[in-house]
Design an enzyme around this catalytic site. Sequence first.
Site, mmCIF file in Angstrom:
data_model
loop_
_atom_site.group_PDB
_atom_site.id
_atom_site.type_symbol
_atom_site.label_atom_id
_atom_site.label_comp_id
_atom_site.label_asym_id
_atom_site.label_seq_id
_atom_site.Cartn_x
_atom_site.Cartn_y
_atom_site.Cartn_z
ATOM 1 N N LYS A 187 0.858 -1.187 0.000
ATOM 2 C CA LYS A 187 0.000 0.000 0.000
ATOM 3 C C LYS A 187 0.891 1.232 0.000
ATOM 4 O O LYS A 187 1.754 1.391 0.852
ATOM 5 C CB LYS A 187 -0.899 -0.020 1.231
ATOM 6 C CG LYS A 187 -1.820 1.195 1.301
ATOM 7 C CD LYS A 187 -2.781 1.089 2.480
ATOM 8 C CE LYS A 187 -3.657 2.318 2.565
ATOM 9 N NZ LYS A 187 -4.557 2.275 3.729
ATOM 10 N N LYS A 239 -2.349 -1.615 -3.693
ATOM 11 C CA LYS A 239 -3.230 -0.441 -3.620
ATOM 12 C C LYS A 239 -2.410 0.837 -3.698
ATOM 13 O O LYS A 239 -1.406 0.925 -2.997
ATOM 14 C CB LYS A 239 -3.970 -0.501 -2.287
ATOM 15 C CG LYS A 239 -4.867 0.674 -2.011
ATOM 16 C CD LYS A 239 -5.424 0.569 -0.629
ATOM 17 C CE LYS A 239 -6.284 1.789 -0.372
ATOM 18 N NZ LYS A 239 -6.819 1.838 0.954
HETATM 19 C C1 PBG Z 1 -6.792 3.821 5.729
HETATM 20 C C2 PBG Z 1 -7.374 3.609 4.392
HETATM 21 C C3 PBG Z 1 -7.297 4.496 3.338
HETATM 22 C C4 PBG Z 1 -7.990 3.923 2.283
HETATM 23 C C5 PBG Z 1 -8.476 2.691 2.695
HETATM 24 N N1 PBG Z 1 -8.075 2.502 4.015
HETATM 25 C C6 PBG Z 1 -6.701 5.854 3.292
HETATM 26 C C7 PBG Z 1 -5.296 6.020 3.645
HETATM 27 O O1 PBG Z 1 -4.532 5.065 3.836
HETATM 28 O O2 PBG Z 1 -4.878 7.180 3.765
HETATM 29 C C8 PBG Z 1 -8.161 4.546 0.936
HETATM 30 C C9 PBG Z 1 -9.260 4.015 0.079
HETATM 31 C C10 PBG Z 1 -9.590 4.876 -1.080
HETATM 32 O O3 PBG Z 1 -8.931 5.895 -1.346
HETATM 33 O O4 PBG Z 1 -10.562 4.522 -1.770
HETATM 34 N N2 PBG Z 1 -6.844 2.758 6.558
#
Ligand code: PBG
Length: 315
Positions: A187, A239
């Site tokens: 991620k 992701k």
């Molecule tokens: C945080 C989380 C995020 C998303 C999913 N879980 C945001 C981040 O890490 O800042 C993003 C999902 C999206 O942008 O659709 N646990």
Amino acid sequence: MREMVAETALRPADFILPAFIANGIDAPREISSMPGVYQHTEDSLLKLGEEALEAGVRCIDLFGVPLDEEKDAEGSEAWNPEGALNRGLRALRREFGDELIIMADTCLDEFTDHGHCGVLSTDRHGATIVNNDATLPRYQKMAVAQAEAGAHIVSPSGMMDGQIAAIREGLDEAGMQDVAIMAYSAKYASAFFGPFREAVGSSLEGDRRTYQQDPANFRESLLETELDIEQGADFVMVKPALPYLDVLRAVAEMSPVPVAAYQVSGEYAMITAAGQKGWIDREAVMMESLMSIKRAGAEQILTYFAIEAARRLRG
Ligand code: PBG
């Protein structure tokens, strides 16, 4: 003939629908930067579950949106059985049983008043840091509360080192060997998450670059994925999706467990906004982007287009 020789095909069951349940609203509230996506009440969430199943989508990934006054420094609403997310999970499980696969977002950022994915502490130089190891027992509690509420899958998205092992151990100790873990393994600290901040009413100031990956790095994703698999991940994830298809392809080639990709809020927002302006054909770009994510190696795709794309596939 084109169909006969197509190398990749999308199916409605490939899609996982991310959804939001909020406290303090009595009607669904549209997210302004994600037209067509809503913060839900319990009632509207159940309707969404019904629509998903009718379209052939088998899994919902639920995020919770607490009131600001329900947030605290450690995010304790995350393991409150009456907290927004756990309430939503329970309602879904009661309504759909095992028909719909219920996945929970297992991360503290929606519940902390500082908006970080873990708890904070001060390092030996006096700087405020996200404390990786102090966060792990909180993730354990959160995962167990989610499984108790009805989650079939928990999905740690906070990028803390050791989170998969900690959660597996917490679930097993609670007798929940049957609950699966989808690991957000690779991620990235991505600006494509922008609209999501509005979706969950995030309190974050600053960024997550000390725990999420640098977009410059590729090899690191393979290491993160390997560690998660060793620790017991049942699925791994990359992701965002479209800007990281090279990573997705490489992870798909090495992973012995199913590989998911998350087409995130900013990807949805860009396609939707350009479509609204008439600059691109929204539906065609939606299907092409999903096909590309699958072609690159994703077996499951988390996408806000899930229901729409599934309906389209079914004609
Ligand atoms: C945080 C989380 C995020 C998303 C999913 N879980 C945001 C981040 O890490 O800042 C993003 C999902 C999206 O942008 O659709 N646990």
